[in-house]
Design an enzyme around this catalytic site. Structure first.
Site, PDB file in Angstrom:
ATOM      1  NE  ARG A  61     -46.803 -11.469   0.832  1.00 60.68           N
ATOM      2  CZ  ARG A  61     -47.628 -10.806   0.021  1.00 60.68           C
ATOM      3  NH1 ARG A  61     -47.140  -9.865  -0.781  1.00 60.68           N
ATOM      4  NH2 ARG A  61     -48.924 -11.043   0.010  1.00 60.68           N
ATOM      5  CD  GLU A  98     -63.775  -8.268  -1.872  1.00 61.38           C
ATOM      6  OE1 GLU A  98     -62.561  -8.160  -1.680  1.00 61.38           O
ATOM      7  OE2 GLU A  98     -64.630  -7.531  -1.347  1.00 61.38           O
TER       8      GLU A  98
HETATM    9  P1  AMP Z   1     -56.290 -16.423  -0.264  1.00 62.44           P
HETATM   10  O1  AMP Z   1     -56.285 -17.014  -1.630  1.00 62.44           O
HETATM   11  O2  AMP Z   1     -57.512 -15.646   0.054  1.00 62.44           O
HETATM   12  O3  AMP Z   1     -55.981 -17.469   0.807  1.00 62.44           O
HETATM   13  O4  AMP Z   1     -55.131 -15.334  -0.236  1.00 62.44           O
HETATM   14  C1  AMP Z   1     -53.854 -15.741  -0.049  1.00 62.44           C
HETATM   15  C2  AMP Z   1     -52.876 -14.895  -0.828  1.00 62.44           C
HETATM   16  O5  AMP Z   1     -53.171 -13.503  -0.765  1.00 62.44           O
HETATM   17  C3  AMP Z   1     -51.488 -15.065  -0.252  1.00 62.44           C
HETATM   18  O6  AMP Z   1     -50.587 -15.155  -1.336  1.00 62.44           O
HETATM   19  C4  AMP Z   1     -51.268 -13.830   0.582  1.00 62.44           C
HETATM   20  O7  AMP Z   1     -49.963 -13.367   0.389  1.00 62.44           O
HETATM   21  C5  AMP Z   1     -52.269 -12.805   0.076  1.00 62.44           C
HETATM   22  N1  AMP Z   1     -53.063 -12.182   1.144  1.00 62.44           N
HETATM   23  C6  AMP Z   1     -54.404 -12.308   1.316  1.00 62.44           C
HETATM   24  N2  AMP Z   1     -54.855 -11.590   2.354  1.00 62.44           N
HETATM   25  C7  AMP Z   1     -53.760 -11.004   2.900  1.00 62.44           C
HETATM   26  C8  AMP Z   1     -53.547 -10.143   4.038  1.00 62.44           C
HETATM   27  N3  AMP Z   1     -54.562  -9.732   4.827  1.00 62.44           N
HETATM   28  N4  AMP Z   1     -52.294  -9.748   4.307  1.00 62.44           N
HETATM   29  C9  AMP Z   1     -51.261 -10.162   3.512  1.00 62.44           C
HETATM   30  N5  AMP Z   1     -51.398 -10.945   2.436  1.00 62.44           N
HETATM   31  C10 AMP Z   1     -52.630 -11.383   2.121  1.00 62.44           C
END
Ligand code: AMP
Length: 174
Positions: A61, A98
């Site tokens: 995205r 996770e």
């Molecule tokens: P993080 O590495 O935990 O910051 O996760 C970020 C990535 O996971 C991004 O590419 C987001 O598109 C996706 N992502 C994580 N949590 C969500 C959520 N609650 N809703 C949509 N996309 C998420």
């Protein structure tokens, strides 16, 4: 910039992709030309303010916003992809999920040493993906002058994973 229209369009999808996760679905924003234009204009203004020389988007995205913003700013666009997708020589960074780990890659010639890179994705959650992207760009000798996200899940404190970096988000949830 006021992003109330974008905020109203972002759709909560409970229990996707697994139970307990509330997925922030931005597809209604993409389908609304006024909101999508506002998002792209805001991100492009940020990219100009920080004087970035390259826009790097995180699969997948991050491509949706990053590529049109790069074109609008007449800057190169660089994809940061999941492992095994880029055809040429790559460097890889792992990050924790996770359960287990994931890996992202960039082409070895994606950026030039010393270039100012802005990293883009749709959403900042824990910051793990963005932090791995910063490491990738820094290993190539680039300077990460900023990171931009449409959505920030403030309660997950992703900024803590990106210390000292300039972070711009449009819609924040606390
Ligand atoms: P993080 O590495 O935990 O910051 O996760 C970020 C990535 O996971 C991004 O590419 C987001 O598109 C996706 N992502 C994580 N949590 C969500 C959520 N609650 N809703 C949509 N996309 C998420």
């Amino acid at each position: 910039m006021d992003h109330s229209r974008t905020r109203e369009l972002i759709r909560d999808v409970p229990d996707f992709p697994k139970p307990g996760i509330v997925f922030k679905d931005i597809t209604p924003v993409l389908a609304d030309p006024v909101a999508f234009r506002e998002v792209l204009d805001d991100l492009a203004a940020y990219v100009r303010t920080i004087e970035a020389q390259v826009v790097a988007g995180i699969e997948s995205r991050g491509f949706i916003m990053g590529a049109p913003v790069a074109a609008a700013c007449s800057l190169p666009f660089v994809p940061i992809r999941k492992q095994g997708k880029l055809p040429y020589a790559t460097i890889t960074e792992e990050y924790d999920l996770e359960y287990g780990t994931a890996a992202i890659e960039a082409h070895v010639d994606a950026v030039q040493p010393g270039q100012r890179v802005v990293i883009m994705d749709d959403l900042l959650a824990t910051g793990g993906t963005a932090a791995a992207s910063v490491r990738l760009m820094e290993r190539l000798g680039a300077r990460v002058c900023g990171l931009a996200f449409v959505v920030e899940l403030g309660f997950l404190n992703g900024r803590a994973a990106l210390p000292g970096l300039n972070i711009h988000t449009l819609v924040r949830y606390d």
